[in-house]
Enzyme design. Structure first.
Site, PDB file in Angstrom:
ATOM      1  N   LYS A   1      65.335  76.297  59.257  1.00 62.81           N
ATOM      2  CA  LYS A   1      66.380  76.912  60.106  1.00 62.81           C
ATOM      3  C   LYS A   1      67.189  77.928  59.299  1.00 62.81           C
ATOM      4  O   LYS A   1      67.380  79.071  59.723  1.00 62.81           O
ATOM      5  CB  LYS A   1      67.307  75.828  60.636  1.00 62.81           C
ATOM      6  CG  LYS A   1      68.688  76.334  61.062  1.00 62.81           C
ATOM      7  CD  LYS A   1      69.617  75.251  61.514  1.00 62.81           C
ATOM      8  CE  LYS A   1      70.458  74.673  60.436  1.00 62.81           C
ATOM      9  NZ  LYS A   1      71.713  75.391  60.117  1.00 62.81           N
ATOM     10  N   ASN A   2      67.652  77.530  58.137  1.00 62.26           N
ATOM     11  CA  ASN A   2      68.537  78.408  57.390  1.00 62.26           C
ATOM     12  C   ASN A   2      67.819  79.637  56.851  1.00 62.26           C
ATOM     13  O   ASN A   2      68.389  80.719  56.780  1.00 62.26           O
ATOM     14  CB  ASN A   2      69.242  77.638  56.269  1.00 62.26           C
ATOM     15  CG  ASN A   2      70.272  76.675  56.838  1.00 62.26           C
ATOM     16  OD1 ASN A   2      70.643  76.789  58.016  1.00 62.26           O
ATOM     17  ND2 ASN A   2      70.711  75.731  56.042  1.00 62.26           N
TER      18      ASN A   2
ATOM     19  N   CYS B   1      85.422  75.259  60.234  1.00 61.65           N
ATOM     20  CA  CYS B   1      84.367  74.412  60.804  1.00 61.65           C
ATOM     21  C   CYS B   1      84.683  72.993  60.332  1.00 61.65           C
ATOM     22  O   CYS B   1      85.481  72.772  59.436  1.00 61.65           O
ATOM     23  CB  CYS B   1      83.008  74.931  60.368  1.00 61.65           C
ATOM     24  SG  CYS B   1      82.082  73.889  59.285  1.00 61.65           S
TER      25      CYS B   1
ATOM     26  N   ARG C   1      85.589  76.993  54.693  1.00 62.05           N
ATOM     27  CA  ARG C   1      84.457  77.917  54.653  1.00 62.05           C
ATOM     28  C   ARG C   1      84.885  79.378  54.694  1.00 62.05           C
ATOM     29  O   ARG C   1      84.570  80.135  55.610  1.00 62.05           O
ATOM     30  CB  ARG C   1      83.468  77.560  55.755  1.00 62.05           C
ATOM     31  CG  ARG C   1      83.077  76.103  55.627  1.00 62.05           C
ATOM     32  CD  ARG C   1      81.907  75.662  56.375  1.00 62.05           C
ATOM     33  NE  ARG C   1      80.665  76.261  55.923  1.00 62.05           N
ATOM     34  CZ  ARG C   1      79.517  76.073  56.573  1.00 62.05           C
ATOM     35  NH1 ARG C   1      79.524  75.349  57.663  1.00 62.05           N
ATOM     36  NH2 ARG C   1      78.421  76.641  56.148  1.00 62.05           N
TER      37      ARG C   1
ATOM     38  N   ASP D   1      73.647  69.198  51.992  1.00 65.83           N
ATOM     39  CA  ASP D   1      73.082  68.968  53.330  1.00 65.83           C
ATOM     40  C   ASP D   1      72.294  67.669  53.409  1.00 65.83           C
ATOM     41  O   ASP D   1      71.865  67.292  54.495  1.00 65.83           O
ATOM     42  CB  ASP D   1      72.168  70.124  53.745  1.00 65.83           C
ATOM     43  CG  ASP D   1      72.957  71.387  54.000  1.00 65.83           C
ATOM     44  OD1 ASP D   1      72.343  72.463  54.116  1.00 65.83           O
ATOM     45  OD2 ASP D   1      74.198  71.311  54.050  1.00 65.83           O
TER      46      ASP D   1
ATOM     47  N   ARG E   1      71.020  71.574  66.971  1.00 67.25           N
ATOM     48  CA  ARG E   1      71.280  72.852  66.309  1.00 67.25           C
ATOM     49  C   ARG E   1      70.294  73.082  65.175  1.00 67.25           C
ATOM     50  O   ARG E   1      69.933  74.197  64.870  1.00 67.25           O
ATOM     51  CB  ARG E   1      72.692  72.874  65.722  1.00 67.25           C
ATOM     52  CG  ARG E   1      73.791  72.918  66.744  1.00 67.25           C
ATOM     53  CD  ARG E   1      75.103  73.257  66.089  1.00 67.25           C
ATOM     54  NE  ARG E   1      74.988  74.467  65.267  1.00 67.25           N
ATOM     55  CZ  ARG E   1      76.020  75.023  64.659  1.00 67.25           C
ATOM     56  NH1 ARG E   1      77.213  74.491  64.767  1.00 67.25           N
ATOM     57  NH2 ARG E   1      75.874  76.120  63.940  1.00 67.25           N
TER      58      ARG E   1
HETATM   59  C1  EPZ Z   1      74.844  77.583  53.637  1.00 66.59           C
HETATM   60  O1  EPZ Z   1      76.148  77.714  54.151  1.00 66.59           O
HETATM   61  C2  EPZ Z   1      74.069  76.738  54.643  1.00 66.59           C
HETATM   62  N1  EPZ Z   1      74.030  77.443  55.930  1.00 66.59           N
HETATM   63  C3  EPZ Z   1      74.746  75.383  54.797  1.00 66.59           C
HETATM   64  O2  EPZ Z   1      73.934  74.605  55.654  1.00 66.59           O
HETATM   65  C4  EPZ Z   1      74.804  74.696  53.435  1.00 66.59           C
HETATM   66  O3  EPZ Z   1      75.506  73.477  53.564  1.00 66.59           O
HETATM   67  C5  EPZ Z   1      75.523  75.610  52.431  1.00 66.59           C
HETATM   68  O4  EPZ Z   1      74.867  76.886  52.372  1.00 66.59           O
HETATM   69  C6  EPZ Z   1      75.524  75.033  51.025  1.00 66.59           C
HETATM   70  O5  EPZ Z   1      74.210  74.788  50.623  1.00 66.59           O
HETATM   71  C7  EPZ Z   1      73.145  78.448  56.100  1.00 66.59           C
HETATM   72  O6  EPZ Z   1      72.371  78.791  55.222  1.00 66.59           O
HETATM   73  C8  EPZ Z   1      73.135  79.086  57.447  1.00 66.59           C
HETATM   74  P1  EPZ Z   1      78.199  78.563  50.918  1.00 66.59           P
HETATM   75  P2  EPZ Z   1      77.166  78.775  53.488  1.00 66.59           P
HETATM   76  O7  EPZ Z   1      78.758  79.907  51.189  1.00 66.59           O
HETATM   77  O8  EPZ Z   1      76.432  79.926  52.961  1.00 66.59           O
HETATM   78  C9  EPZ Z   1      82.540  78.479  49.153  1.00 66.59           C
HETATM   79  C10 EPZ Z   1      73.478  73.194  57.441  1.00 66.59           C
HETATM   80  O9  EPZ Z   1      73.775  72.011  57.590  1.00 66.59           O
HETATM   81  N2  EPZ Z   1      82.647  79.887  49.583  1.00 66.59           N
HETATM   82  O10 EPZ Z   1      77.047  78.421  49.984  1.00 66.59           O
HETATM   83  O11 EPZ Z   1      78.255  79.016  54.466  1.00 66.59           O
HETATM   84  C11 EPZ Z   1      82.504  77.510  50.317  1.00 66.59           C
HETATM   85  O12 EPZ Z   1      83.814  77.185  50.731  1.00 66.59           O
HETATM   86  C12 EPZ Z   1      74.493  74.163  56.905  1.00 66.59           C
HETATM   87  O13 EPZ Z   1      72.347  73.688  57.659  1.00 66.59           O
HETATM   88  C13 EPZ Z   1      83.777  80.621  49.248  1.00 66.59           C
HETATM   89  O14 EPZ Z   1      84.696  80.114  48.609  1.00 66.59           O
HETATM   90  O15 EPZ Z   1      77.749  77.923  52.292  1.00 66.59           O
HETATM   91  C14 EPZ Z   1      81.777  76.326  49.748  1.00 66.59           C
HETATM   92  O16 EPZ Z   1      82.713  75.518  49.039  1.00 66.59           O
HETATM   93  C15 EPZ Z   1      75.859  73.508  56.779  1.00 66.59           C
HETATM   94  N3  EPZ Z   1      83.869  81.908  49.640  1.00 66.59           N
HETATM   95  C16 EPZ Z   1      80.814  76.945  48.725  1.00 66.59           C
HETATM   96  O17 EPZ Z   1      81.272  78.283  48.520  1.00 66.59           O
HETATM   97  C17 EPZ Z   1      82.872  82.529  50.350  1.00 66.59           C
HETATM   98  O18 EPZ Z   1      83.012  83.738  50.671  1.00 66.59           O
HETATM   99  C18 EPZ Z   1      79.382  77.025  49.190  1.00 66.59           C
HETATM  100  O19 EPZ Z   1      79.385  77.598  50.480  1.00 66.59           O
HETATM  101  C19 EPZ Z   1      81.723  81.775  50.693  1.00 66.59           C
HETATM  102  C20 EPZ Z   1      81.630  80.455  50.296  1.00 66.59           C
END
Ligand code: EPZ
Length: 418
Positions: free
Chosen positions: A22-23, A117, A122, A305, A397
């Site tokens: 999915k991702n 969320c 996020r 995840d 989802r």
């Molecule tokens: C991706 O989300 C995945 N979603 C998530 O999967 C997954 O949990 C996550 O990566 C971590 O592996 C998709 O790929 C669509 P991040 P993403 O940005 O990219 C911080 C699922 O269940 N951060 O890697 O949104 C953030 O707060 C979903 O399939 C910032 O601070 O996650 C977090 O603590 C849920 N500033 C950390 O980075 C930013 O601009 C990692 O978040 C962006 C992120």
């Protein structure tokens, strides 16, 4: 709203094939906005998030849709709109990934901020930092990101945190920027590597794929591509843990074991026998799992995840376990529901301490987010008695026909439409 009715106690057995990732697909569909030709993605999962992304692409005036079951085609000859509205973006944060491609391809974009969320604040500051570094003029007005750039220019950016979609958003924009872009401290998740591979197939010049440092030589245009999406590593791991918690013997076929090293290590540490063969990954549950420690971390660490699903195994293990969620600040929403099934878990901030119990008991439970819902399904399969998992739209989802897959392994699970 649908619910799952589950009667636990059956050890899962047999073999099963997870759907496409999915991702990975969500990022690749956003990348299709960069292409002047057709992008055809095979082995795509029929999940709600993908349907949402199709709606967003259509809203941008792009011809996107299912070509056959499992194959999505996107024809982004020329997007006729650059606005991704709040009512769509708020239902799926990954929509925010259209921002980088729209600025790079069309010179401007108006994309709703995704908002919070359930699992955490996020923020998207790294996405915006990267696009500004590429020369985009980015303003936040009325809950929207308004961004403009006649032509993006190469830059040298070090991400403050390894962010998966942040890396993907900025990388996609950099592919059409003028000159060279160096991105450091990028996320290493397989979905980032797959995006690099597909962008390269579209004509992008990317060096360092799979490493924390990407070097992108901007090009003037990208062409279409046909790509078969890799198996969903989180679904594959979820199915393996389903076998572990039910004391079963299951082979998950078609998954890439190299994407799951940290998870397979922890499952072995907890006492199950895991063997990797040509065709897939086989798990034979041990007598009873033993407690262990899990710290979630960015790839290649233990994936956040899989934290909720693994907690079910630890809830039934011999002895104590400790789970620390380092990635998201509120990802223990499954804990109160597992407690109602008899689990002994105490949470202190980002750490959960689990005292294993010999069995869980079925109960009506509420799904809250995608992976927490998956953990409740696993708990139901492992429990004595009947479990009703409400609000399974959360599961839909990110898991395609999960009840069919589990039933094919002997799980007693059926969907009831309320
Ligand atoms: C991706 O989300 C995945 N979603 C998530 O999967 C997954 O949990 C996550 O990566 C971590 O592996 C998709 O790929 C669509 P991040 P993403 O940005 O990219 C911080 C699922 O269940 N951060 O890697 O949104 C953030 O707060 C979903 O399939 C910032 O601070 O996650 C977090 O603590 C849920 N500033 C950390 O980075 C930013 O601009 C990692 O978040 C962006 C992120």
């Amino acid at each position: 709203m649908d619910r799952f009715v589950i009667r636990g106690g059956v050890p899962l057995a047999g073999s099963v094939t997870p759907s496409g990732s999915k991702n990975a697909v969500l990022a690749l569909m956003a990348a299709s906005l960069l292409a002047e030709g057709d992008v055809v993605l095979e082995n795509t999962p029929g999940v709600r998030d993908l349907q949402t992304m199709i709606r967003i692409l259509k809203r941008l005036g792009v011809d996107a849709g299912w070509e056959s079951s499992g194959t999505v085609r996107v024809q982004a000859a020329e997007p006729s709109s650059v606005e991704a509205p709040y009512e769509l973006v708020r239902t799926m944060r990954a929509s925010f990934m259209v921002l980088g491609p729209l600025i790079a391809r069309c010179g401007h974009a108006r994309v709703s901020l995704p908002g919070g969320c359930g699992i955490g604040a996020r923020p998207v500051d790294q996405h915006l930092k990267g696009l500004r570094a590429l020369g985009a003029k980015v303003e936040l007005t009325g809950g929207y990101v308004e961004a403009h750039a006649d032509r993006l220019r190469g830059t040298h950016l070090v991400f403050d945190v390894p962010t998966v979609t942040g890396t993907q958003n900025v990388l996609m924009a950099a592919c059409l920027a003028e000159g060279t872009t160096i991105l450091e401290n990028v996320a290493l998740e397989p979905e980032v590597t797959e995006l690099c591979t597909v962008l390269t197939g579209m004509g992008a010049c990317i060096r360092g794929t799979g490493t924390a440092r990407l070097e992108v030589e901007g090009v003037s245009r990208l062409s279409g591509v046909r790509h078969r999406v890799v198996a969903d590593r989180i679904e594959a791991a979820t199915l393996l843990v389903a076998a572990a918690v039910t004391g079963g013997d299951v082979e998950v076929r078609g998954a890439e074991p190299g994407h799951l090293d940290a998870v397979l290590d922890k499952i072995r540490e907890a006492g199950a026998e895991v063997t990797v063969s040509e065709g897939g990954i086989r798990l034979r549950a041990g007598a009873r799992a033993s407690g262990t420690r899990i710290n979630t971390a960015p790839y290649p660490g233990f994936p956040t995840d899989m934290q909720a699903q693994m907690m079910v195994l630890l809830a039934l293990a011999e002895g104590p376990s400790v789970v620390t969620e380092t990635v998201f600040e509120n990802r223990f929403m499954h804990v109160p529901e597992l407690r109602r099934m008899g689990a002994r878990i105490t949470v202190d901030g980002r750490t959960a301490v689990i005292e294993g119990v010999p069995f869980l008991s079925g109960a009506p439970v509420m799904a809250t987010d995608l992976r927490a819902s998956a953990s409740l399904v696993l708990a139901g399969l492992a429990s004595r008695g009947e479990t009703n998992v409400l609000r399974v739209y959360h599961i839909d989802r990110g898991y395609h026909q999960i009840e069919q897959k589990l039933s094919s392994l002997g799980g007693r699970i059926r969907r009831v439409r309320d």
